[in-house]
Scaffold this motif. Structure first.
Motif, PDB file in Angstrom:
ATOM      1  N   ALA A 103      45.201 -26.387 -45.497  1.00  0.00           N
ATOM      2  CA  ALA A 103      46.486 -25.911 -46.003  1.00  0.00           C
ATOM      3  C   ALA A 103      46.538 -24.390 -46.018  1.00  0.00           C
ATOM      4  N   VAL A 104      45.468 -23.759 -46.483  1.00  0.00           N
ATOM      5  CA  VAL A 104      45.433 -22.291 -46.530  1.00  0.00           C
ATOM      6  C   VAL A 104      45.514 -21.705 -45.124  1.00  0.00           C
ATOM      7  N   ILE A 105      44.782 -22.318 -44.178  1.00  0.00           N
ATOM      8  CA  ILE A 105      44.793 -21.809 -42.802  1.00  0.00           C
ATOM      9  C   ILE A 105      46.177 -21.943 -42.178  1.00  0.00           C
ATOM     10  N   LEU A 106      46.788 -23.119 -42.346  1.00  0.00           N
ATOM     11  CA  LEU A 106      48.095 -23.350 -41.731  1.00  0.00           C
ATOM     12  C   LEU A 106      49.190 -22.493 -42.365  1.00  0.00           C
ATOM     13  N   MET A 107      49.101 -22.292 -43.693  1.00  0.00           N
ATOM     14  CA  MET A 107      50.128 -21.486 -44.362  1.00  0.00           C
ATOM     15  C   MET A 107      50.043 -20.014 -43.943  1.00  0.00           C
ATOM     16  N   GLN A 108      48.867 -19.583 -43.510  1.00  0.00           N
ATOM     17  CA  GLN A 108      48.706 -18.201 -43.073  1.00  0.00           C
ATOM     18  C   GLN A 108      48.921 -18.040 -41.571  1.00  0.00           C
ATOM     19  N   SER A 109      49.137 -19.160 -40.877  1.00  0.00           N
ATOM     20  CA  SER A 109      49.288 -19.109 -39.431  1.00  0.00           C
ATOM     21  C   SER A 109      50.715 -18.735 -39.041  1.00  0.00           C
ATOM     22  N   ASP A 110      50.846 -17.979 -37.987  1.00  0.00           N
ATOM     23  CA  ASP A 110      52.163 -17.595 -37.463  1.00  0.00           C
ATOM     24  C   ASP A 110      52.556 -18.456 -36.274  1.00  0.00           C
ATOM     25  N   GLY A 111      51.746 -19.429 -35.912  1.00  0.00           N
ATOM     26  CA  GLY A 111      52.033 -20.247 -34.747  1.00  0.00           C
ATOM     27  C   GLY A 111      52.902 -21.441 -35.075  1.00  0.00           C
ATOM     28  N   GLY A 112      53.211 -22.221 -34.038  1.00  0.00           N
ATOM     29  CA  GLY A 112      53.993 -23.428 -34.199  1.00  0.00           C
ATOM     30  C   GLY A 112      55.479 -23.181 -34.057  1.00  0.00           C
ATOM     31  N   PRO A 113      56.218 -24.241 -33.703  1.00  0.00           N
ATOM     32  CA  PRO A 113      57.673 -24.097 -33.552  1.00  0.00           C
ATOM     33  C   PRO A 113      58.360 -23.887 -34.891  1.00  0.00           C
ATOM     34  N   MET A 114      59.535 -23.320 -34.844  1.00  0.00           N
ATOM     35  CA  MET A 114      60.339 -23.097 -36.046  1.00  0.00           C
ATOM     36  C   MET A 114      61.045 -24.401 -36.420  1.00  0.00           C
ATOM     37  N   VAL A 115      60.802 -24.863 -37.652  1.00  0.00           N
ATOM     38  CA  VAL A 115      61.513 -26.035 -38.148  1.00  0.00           C
ATOM     39  C   VAL A 115      62.887 -25.635 -38.650  1.00  0.00           C
ATOM     40  N   GLU A 133      65.145 -21.729 -39.853  1.00  0.00           N
ATOM     41  CA  GLU A 133      65.200 -20.321 -39.500  1.00  0.00           C
ATOM     42  C   GLU A 133      64.056 -19.515 -40.116  1.00  0.00           C
ATOM     43  N   SER A 134      63.467 -20.022 -41.221  1.00  0.00           N
ATOM     44  CA  SER A 134      62.429 -19.240 -41.904  1.00  0.00           C
ATOM     45  C   SER A 134      61.097 -19.959 -42.042  1.00  0.00           C
ATOM     46  N   ILE A 135      61.011 -21.218 -41.639  1.00  0.00           N
ATOM     47  CA  ILE A 135      59.785 -21.991 -41.845  1.00  0.00           C
ATOM     48  C   ILE A 135      59.300 -22.534 -40.512  1.00  0.00           C
ATOM     49  N   ARG A 136      58.031 -22.268 -40.221  1.00  0.00           N
ATOM     50  CA  ARG A 136      57.402 -22.828 -39.036  1.00  0.00           C
ATOM     51  C   ARG A 136      56.784 -24.192 -39.367  1.00  0.00           C
ATOM     52  N   LEU A 137      56.527 -24.962 -38.340  1.00  0.00           N
ATOM     53  CA  LEU A 137      55.981 -26.308 -38.525  1.00  0.00           C
ATOM     54  C   LEU A 137      54.621 -26.265 -39.207  1.00  0.00           C
ATOM     55  N   PHE A 138      53.747 -25.339 -38.770  1.00  0.00           N
ATOM     56  CA  PHE A 138      52.415 -25.263 -39.362  1.00  0.00           C
ATOM     57  C   PHE A 138      52.492 -24.914 -40.851  1.00  0.00           C
ATOM     58  N   GLU A 139      53.430 -24.060 -41.228  1.00  0.00           N
ATOM     59  CA  GLU A 139      53.587 -23.679 -42.637  1.00  0.00           C
ATOM     60  C   GLU A 139      54.047 -24.865 -43.473  1.00  0.00           C
ATOM     61  N   ALA A 140      54.988 -25.636 -42.939  1.00  0.00           N
ATOM     62  CA  ALA A 140      55.473 -26.815 -43.673  1.00  0.00           C
ATOM     63  C   ALA A 140      54.354 -27.834 -43.866  1.00  0.00           C
ATOM     64  N   VAL A 141      53.579 -28.047 -42.785  1.00  0.00           N
ATOM     65  CA  VAL A 141      52.441 -28.974 -42.906  1.00  0.00           C
ATOM     66  C   VAL A 141      51.429 -28.444 -43.922  1.00  0.00           C
ATOM     67  N   GLY A 142      51.208 -27.131 -43.946  1.00  0.00           N
ATOM     68  CA  GLY A 142      50.278 -26.545 -44.899  1.00  0.00           C
ATOM     69  C   GLY A 142      50.699 -26.765 -46.339  1.00  0.00           C
ATOM     70  N   TYR A 143      52.011 -26.644 -46.623  1.00  0.00           N
ATOM     71  CA  TYR A 143      52.495 -26.897 -47.983  1.00  0.00           C
ATOM     72  C   TYR A 143      52.191 -28.335 -48.410  1.00  0.00           C
ATOM     73  N   HIS A 144      52.431 -29.254 -47.522  1.00  0.00           N
ATOM     74  CA  HIS A 144      52.202 -30.663 -47.873  1.00  0.00           C
ATOM     75  C   HIS A 144      50.714 -30.970 -48.029  1.00  0.00           C
ATOM     76  N   LEU A 145      49.885 -30.356 -47.160  1.00  0.00           N
ATOM     77  CA  LEU A 145      48.440 -30.560 -47.320  1.00  0.00           C
ATOM     78  C   LEU A 145      47.928 -29.966 -48.632  1.00  0.00           C
ATOM     79  N   LEU A 146      48.535 -28.862 -49.067  1.00  0.00           N
ATOM     80  CA  LEU A 146      48.134 -28.263 -50.338  1.00  0.00           C
ATOM     81  C   LEU A 146      48.436 -29.195 -51.499  1.00  0.00           C
ATOM     82  N   VAL A 147      49.594 -29.844 -51.440  1.00  0.00           N
ATOM     83  CA  VAL A 147      49.935 -30.815 -52.477  1.00  0.00           C
ATOM     84  C   VAL A 147      48.959 -31.994 -52.448  1.00  0.00           C
ATOM     85  N   LEU A 148      48.646 -32.480 -51.233  1.00  0.00           N
ATOM     86  CA  LEU A 148      47.686 -33.581 -51.112  1.00  0.00           C
ATOM     87  C   LEU A 148      46.323 -33.189 -51.678  1.00  0.00           C
ATOM     88  N   SER A 149      45.886 -31.963 -51.408  1.00  0.00           N
ATOM     89  CA  SER A 149      44.612 -31.492 -51.952  1.00  0.00           C
ATOM     90  C   SER A 149      44.644 -31.468 -53.474  1.00  0.00           C
TER      91      SER A 149
END
Length: 650
Positions: A604-616, A618-634
């Protein structure tokens, strides 16, 4: 349209109010009451609205709905974890009552901690000192008196604990045994009006309607109950044992604290683990709880009387009958045995030395029959529980503390006594190993030599065995790392207590020599046939031994042939015990849970800090969204893991 939307919103609200607590409860694996479910649901919904307020911005739309739901679930689980730590859930669902009980327990625990601090016992409770009972350090002798004073100040439950410890020669040094043996707790009698109220509550009518006469001045008063004399309308004199009003909750609270302190010491101090302090505390708690229910004592009396009636061999030792229709959980009505306890002293003075010796042999024979044949025995035969009756017989009273043995332990005890009688150290070793909790490795030859020296020291010609026999036996077992099961320890404690009683009844009485005579079947003493009266059990054991002997040559021949031909093999089943399999499953589950929680958090920390991935959006990338959900799961997995650890340590 508006009404439909309102109904939909209300239904969703009610659904979430139930779903969040149920999911949180299932994830934590606990059962909670309706009050805690409602509070959990309210906190979860409030957390979801708060998360929606913080997250639902034009830049962060509904793509993070899973994060909102996860935050609400984490809040619900956090509330359940904290509430379970403060007030453990109870099966009755009395949450408020449990909270009050928890507060009372904390207050009592603080009081006991203050007592320990005043008497200098805190370092031992924190595990910063060595074992207090067996050490040879000069400070250990000075610790015995502060321990006794602290137990006395702690109240009746702790005094009773000290009295039990004073009989454990296998656990404590002589200095502690002597000091704890002085424990006494002077309890003033209960007010007569409160006793009358207790009797009225139990009988459903005034005591004057139940008894033709009831003496409100107690015959004896103890911490749990007191005893009164009474007379039934039939003219029969009885003894009424009445439990003190309201004594149960205080005793239960103290027992809970004792068990919790035992668990804490087991984790912190090696000496406590060596003592088996958890088993000791649990056994003590179970014994005291039995004493709180007089129906248990009534069943004990009925069991021993039934065995007495089947044999019809002992007319010297008698047990009072129970008036069952008037007895219950808090009231016990027994037949009155006219006489005085041995502790009074006056009754024994009027008897000759021969009469005293005969009574002592009868009392010893009765306890040996209870232990070796009946399987239910009086576990506390101190002088106050042994009556010398006016007609010359002996009465056994107070069966609140009894021991129970299964057939295997009885058989081993019989072989133990026969081995002592024949001074056979090998047979004594085999019987002892059948009695104790045998470790994986034991030096059998060394143990046999120690037992040989033990018998030579105590049972040689001209020796006069006394209570030191049990003390030395306990120490011998402890040196070899053998653990004595509670029921076997209760037998030796009862015999050690009886030795003092017999010596008081008949000075110079040799209990060991008389026991050996009893084992040989000498009827001249107690009027019992020793092992000759065992009958069928002894025949069964003899038959089993002969059968094993008949099969032994054939088995030896097969083993030697297989060894000669190289066909001898040993089949070992790994994890054959279900407890081992359950432990491995639990361990693997916890390790996997920890790995998943830490991996999800790291990703989650790695994905939330990543700038890669498509834009879901205008302000959130796919990797960031996945990181938020993984953080909740953790967070959910971490809470589950922490709660499991907390529950295992509780």
């Amino acid at each position: 349209m508006i009404v439909g939307i309102a109904v939909l919103v209300a239904a969703s609200f009610a659904l979430f109010l139930v779903v969040f607590p149920v999911v949180a409860r299932r994830l934590l694996g606990i059962q909670v009451g309706i009050t805690r479910i409602a509070l959990t649901g309210g906190i979860a919904i409030g957390g979801m609205f708060l998360a929606s307020t913080l997250i639902s911005t034009p830049e962060r739309p509904v793509v993070l709905i899973g994060v909102r739901l996860g935050i609400a679930l984490i809040l619900a689980m956090t509330f359940l974890v904290v509430s379970e730590m403060v007030v453990p859930s109870t099966s009755s669902g009395g949450w408020i009552r449990a909270f009050r009980s928890g507060v009372a327990r904390v207050r009592r625990y603080s009081e006991i901690s203050g007592i320990a601090l005043r008497h200098g016992l805190s370092p031992y409770l924190r595990g910063r000192r060595g074992r207090p009972g067996k050490g040879a350090a000069p400070g250990s002798a000075r610790l015995a008196k502060p321990l006794r004073l602290a137990l006395e100040e702690g109240g009746p439950t702790f005094v009773k604990l000290g009295q039990v410890l004073s009989t454990r020669h296998d656990l404590l040094s002589p200095g502690f045994i002597v000091e704890l043996s002085r424990l006494q707790y002077q309890v003033p009698p209960e007010h007569p009006e409160r006793i009358a109220e207790q009797l009225h509550k139990e009988f459903g009518r005034p005591p004057e309607d139940v008894f033709a006469h009831f003496d409100h001045a107690p015959l004896a008063a103890a911490s749990i109950a007191q005893v009164h004399l009474a007379r039934l309308h039939s003219g029969e004199s009885v003894v009424v044992k009445v439990q003190r009003p309201g004594v149960g909750p205080g005793v239960e609270r103290d027992l809970d604290i004792i068990c919790r302190m035992a668990g804490m010491l087991d984790r912190r101090a090696r000496w406590a683990r060596d003592l088996g302090i958890i088993e000791l505390a649990e056994g003590f708690a179970a014994s005291v709880r039995e004493e709180l229910d007089f129906r248990v004592e009534a069943r004990n009396v009925a069991t021993v009387r039934a065995a007495w009636a089947r044999r019809e061999t002992d007319a010297v030792v008698i047990i009072p009958d129970i008036v069952e229709e008037l007895s219950g959980e808090h009231i016990l009505v027994l037949e009155q045995l006219p006489g005085l306890p041995i502790s009074a002293g006056e009754a024994a003075l009027v008897r000759t030395d021969e009469e005293r010796a005969h009574l002592a042999r009868s009392l010893l024979g009765s306890l040996l029959m209870q232990v070796l044949i009946d399987g239910t025995f009086h576990a506390d035969p101190h002088p106050g529980n042994i009556l010398l009756l006016d007609d010359g017989r002996i009465g056994l009273i107070d069966f609140g503390s009894v021991g129970r043995l299964d057939g295997q332990v009885q058989s081993a005890l019989r072989r133990f006594l026969m081995a002592v009688h024949h001074t056979d150290s090998a047979a004594l070793r085999d019987a002892l190993l059948d009695l104790i909790n045998r470790p994986e490795e034991v030096d059998e030859q060394g143990l046999e030599r120690e037992l040989g020296r033990f018998m030579a020291r105590h049972f040689s010609t001209g020796s006069a065995p006394d209570v030191r026999v049990f003390i030395d036996l306990f120490r011998l077992v402890s040196v070899h790392g053998l653990g004595i099961p509670p029921e076997v320890a209760a037998v030796f404690r009862a015999l050690a207590t009886l030795e003092g009683t017999l010596t008081r009844l008949s000075p110079g009485f040799d209990m060991v020599a008389e026991s050996r005579s009893w084992a040989a079947g000498d009827r001249s003493g107690a009027g019992m046939g020793g092992f000759a009266s065992v009958g069928a059990p002894l025949e069964s054991e003899l038959f089993s031994a002969l059968s094993a002997l008949r099969r032994l040559p054939r088995r030896i021949d097969r083993v030697s042939s297989a060894l000669e031909e190289g066909r001898l093999s040993v089949n070992v089943r790994v994890l054959a015990d279900s407890r081992d399999r359950r432990y491995i499953r639990t361990l693997v589950h916890e390790v996997l849970l920890t790995l998943l929680a830490s991996t999800a958090g790291l990703m989650a920390v790695i994905l939330m800090q990543s700038d890669g991935g498509p834009m879901v959006t205008e302000s959130i990338r796919l990797f960031e969204a996945v990181g938020y959900h993984l953080l909740v799961l953790s967070g959910v997995l971490s809470l589950r893991m922490l709660f499991t650890f907390f529950r295992a340590q509780r």
